[in-house]
Design a protein around this motif. Structure first.
Motif, PDB file in Angstrom:
ATOM      1  N   THR A 363     -13.044   5.277  -8.404  1.00 53.39           N
ATOM      2  CA  THR A 363     -12.260   5.988  -9.464  1.00 53.39           C
ATOM      3  C   THR A 363     -11.995   7.291  -8.926  1.00 53.39           C
ATOM      4  O   THR A 363     -13.146   8.014  -8.508  1.00 53.39           O
ATOM      5  CB  THR A 363     -12.704   5.864 -10.864  1.00 53.39           C
ATOM      6  N   TYR A 365     -11.165   9.774 -11.265  1.00 57.25           N
ATOM      7  CA  TYR A 365     -11.471  10.920 -12.154  1.00 57.25           C
ATOM      8  C   TYR A 365     -12.127  11.981 -11.806  1.00 57.25           C
ATOM      9  O   TYR A 365     -12.918  12.177 -10.921  1.00 57.25           O
ATOM     10  CB  TYR A 365     -11.997  10.063 -13.474  1.00 57.25           C
ATOM     11  N   GLU A 379      -8.619  10.841  -3.889  1.00 60.40           N
ATOM     12  CA  GLU A 379      -7.403  10.006  -3.786  1.00 60.40           C
ATOM     13  C   GLU A 379      -7.552   9.440  -2.312  1.00 60.40           C
ATOM     14  O   GLU A 379      -7.060   8.176  -2.186  1.00 60.40           O
ATOM     15  CB  GLU A 379      -5.887  10.461  -3.964  1.00 60.40           C
ATOM     16  N   GLU A 408      -3.509   3.279 -13.807  1.00 63.49           N
ATOM     17  CA  GLU A 408      -4.466   4.483 -14.215  1.00 63.49           C
ATOM     18  C   GLU A 408      -4.443   3.929 -15.958  1.00 63.49           C
ATOM     19  O   GLU A 408      -3.356   4.002 -16.423  1.00 63.49           O
ATOM     20  CB  GLU A 408      -4.292   5.610 -14.144  1.00 63.49           C
ATOM     21  N   SER A 418      -9.941   6.214 -16.294  1.00 62.81           N
ATOM     22  CA  SER A 418      -8.374   6.551 -15.982  1.00 62.81           C
ATOM     23  C   SER A 418      -8.149   6.843 -14.571  1.00 62.81           C
ATOM     24  O   SER A 418      -6.973   6.869 -14.262  1.00 62.81           O
ATOM     25  CB  SER A 418      -8.605   8.025 -16.614  1.00 62.81           C
ATOM     26  N   GLY A 419      -9.230   6.668 -13.469  1.00 58.60           N
ATOM     27  CA  GLY A 419      -8.960   7.014 -12.219  1.00 58.60           C
ATOM     28  C   GLY A 419      -8.948   5.480 -11.399  1.00 58.60           C
ATOM     29  O   GLY A 419      -8.536   5.719 -10.022  1.00 58.60           O
ATOM     30  N   GLY A 421      -6.855   3.097 -10.965  1.00 54.80           N
ATOM     31  CA  GLY A 421      -5.557   2.431 -10.682  1.00 54.80           C
ATOM     32  C   GLY A 421      -5.020   2.827  -9.512  1.00 54.80           C
ATOM     33  O   GLY A 421      -5.244   3.929  -8.757  1.00 54.80           O
ATOM     34  N   ARG A 424       0.173   5.556 -10.887  1.00 54.96           N
ATOM     35  CA  ARG A 424      -0.060   6.563 -11.882  1.00 54.96           C
ATOM     36  C   ARG A 424       0.387   6.403 -13.145  1.00 54.96           C
ATOM     37  O   ARG A 424       1.461   5.591 -13.187  1.00 54.96           O
ATOM     38  CB  ARG A 424       0.410   8.021 -11.403  1.00 54.96           C
TER      39      ARG A 424
END
Length: 546
Positions: A363, A365, A379, A408, A418-419, A421, A424
């Motif tokens: 992730t 995040y 990323e 996400e 949240s991270g 995905g 976006r």
């Protein structure tokens, strides 16, 4: 959150800066294609909206396109922006090399950067799904209904991800006519996506114990059977429940004696009774329909030891091998040892040794003061680990793998969920670098058969040798470094030239000098083709056959 289908803006930033007093600037970038994914030499367009308010001094706007390494790729425009003003800048592009790119917008005043923001897009190989590929090992988890945006499959189809794991909401069909199939299947069929349905949670509080001490969920099991009957001939495998220890009240009704909710002591016996009943009801619909059991840690051993005939009710198992704080795919138990141990245990209990990874991921995040279970990554690292993790676990024993997850989650930047995905959570579902890496992995590895493990000269170098089934079993080497970069020198007596490609799809030069091939290794997998088979024979350890 509902979204329109027309012109959609990606909100990137709103911040303050000052020369004199604080001022607000807003930059928005819009791409002309859903997902912001294009093919080689495909014309694309972006629109950059720049707002400058209140300040009377002019500033300079620089718009350029850069690659994943921040290197310019040829497009750069400069403009003068006065205030107050709102201006739209048109950015056309047509890129001839695969990769991940950014439209970068920089505001300068008197030659100094006062604000800069960028939004990414991908140029990917044409791996668009044109038919269902049940044999593909590549999948992703998703919450289609949660996104409330039914364009999501368009992006998944373009990325070439053959499978999706999502919830089958059997409860919604309890009162509908028996001949009503789940329309989600039609939706996925239209995009050539294979569905692994997770049967939605059975509430622990619905269970009751009969005179023989068996826990029963007769009404729920009956409705699950009806749901399976509706979709007979269209779905061949179901997953029984997702992480039963975490949801549907199992830990509250049957808590672990020491509060370790992940372990089955407590909820394990009634859960086993439920899944056995689900299994029998599904097999009554069709003997070829399979049911996956959760197979984490000691679960299968506990289930099998504490209820009769459990092994006879397990088609095969699934695991969720998150790396947690060990971080690297190669430094976890799932590199080499886990699958051998797990499959030996399954075999000893007369259970299929097929194992699917139905959740895994890293992730992006943003860390805060709270210690989380998951290590945050950049990323670029997420993309690197994604490819490495798939290659490692598919080599050592996974049958299929589902990345967690497709889009996400909207829980805020500091929440790990949240991270994960690949896309976006915005109005255009724009791709992250990991999505571009995934598409290239599909292109480069879908039809490769693993032959053995590369015999690395350094313990931080990893690799596998493959046979390309679509190119006469020509050898392919996938190779990388754990956490740095270093040249790997390989002796080649018969090989005349080699071609390399990185996880973004870019070509990588591999010189051969005086009978030695010089491979520039990084944390990204380098895929190398062109080896003469005779040169690789002594460079890998053959894969053991199960």
């Amino acid at each position: 959150m509902k979204r329109g289908i027309g012109l959609l803006m990606v909100f990137l930033a709103a911040t303050t800066f000052g020369w004199g007093q604080s001022k607000t600037n807003v930059i928005e970038v819009t791409f002309d294609k859903l997902g912001a994914v294009y093919h080689k030499d495909e014309a694309g367009n972006a629109v950059c909206k720049v707002i400058k308010a209140e300040n009377t001094e002019d500033c300079e706007v620089v718009i350029e396109i850069v690659d994943i390494d921040e290197a310019p790729v040829g497009y750069q425009k400069r403009y003068t922006l006065s205030s107050p003003f709102e201006r739209y800048y048109h950015v056309p592009f047509r890129l001839s090399e695969l990769g991940y790119y950014y439209v970068k917008v920089t505001l300068l005043h008197e030659g100094k950067t006062i604000f800069s923001e960028q939004e990414g897009f991908g140029v990917i190989p044409d791996v668009t799904l044109t038919s269902k590929d049940y044999g593909s090992p590549f999948g992703v988890g998703a919450h289609y209904a949660r996104y409330d945006d039914w364009r999501v499959a368009d992006v998944q189809q373009a990325l070439g991800i053959a499978w999706v794991r999502d919830v089958a909401k059997w409860k919604d069909f309890a009162d509908k006519p028996d001949n009503t199939p789940d329309p989600f299947i039609d939706y996925l069929d239209s995009h050539h996506i294979c569905w692994l349905p997770i049967l939605d949670y059975v509430d622990a509080n619905h269970g009751w114990q009969d005179e023989n001490g068996i826990w029963r969920w007769d009404e729920d099991v009956s409705n699950i059977k009806k749901y399976v009957e509706r979709n007979k001939g269209r779905i061949s495998v179901y997953e029984s429940q997702n992480e039963p220890s975490n949801f549907a009240g199992w830990n509250k009704r049957w808590p672990h004696p020491q509060g370790q909710k992940w372990r089955p002591q407590g909820w394990g016996v009634p859960f086993t009774d439920l899944v056995k009943q689900m299994y029998d009801s599904i097999k009554a619909v069709g003997k070829d329909i399979q049911l996956i059991w959760p197979g984490e840690e000691e679960w299968i051993e506990y289930f099998d030891d504490n209820r009769d005939e459990v092994a006879a009710h397990i088609d095969f198992t699934a695991i969720h091998p998150y790396i947690l704080w060990r971080k690297y795919p190669e430094t976890s138990q799932f590199y080499d040892s886990f699958y051998a141990t797990q499959k030996a245990m399954l075999k000893s209990r007369n259970i299929s040794t097929e194992i699917w990874v139905t959740e895994t991921g890293w992730t992006t995040y943003l860390p805060d003061s709270i210690r989380r279970h998951f290590p945050p990554v950049t990323e670029v690292q997420q993309a690197q680990y994604l490819v490495r993790n798939y290659l490692v676990q598919l080599y050592f024993g996974a049958g299929k793998m589902f990345w967690y997850e497709l889009v996400e989650e909207p829980y805020g930047p500091h929440h790990p969920e949240s991270g994960f995905g690949l896309l976006r959570y915005n109005s255009q579902l724009t791709v992250k670098p990991s999505a571009v890496a995934f598409a290239n992995m599909v292109k480069n590895y879908r039809h490769l058969e693993p032959m053995g493990r590369y015999l690395a000269k350094d313990r931080k170098t990893y690799g596998f040798v493959y046979a390309d089934k679509e190119a006469g079993n020509a050898p392919v080497l996938g190779i990388w470094r754990e956490s740095d970069q270093k040249e790997e020198v390989v002796p080649v007596k018969y090989t005349r030239s080699l071609s390399g490609v990185d996880i973004w799809g870019r070509t990588v030069e591999i010189p051969i000098v005086d009978g030695m091939a010089h491979l520039p290794l990084t944390m990204s997998v380098l895929t190398v083709k062109g080896f003469d088979k005779r040169d690789l024979e002594k460079l890998y350890e053959p894969k053991e056959q199960e």
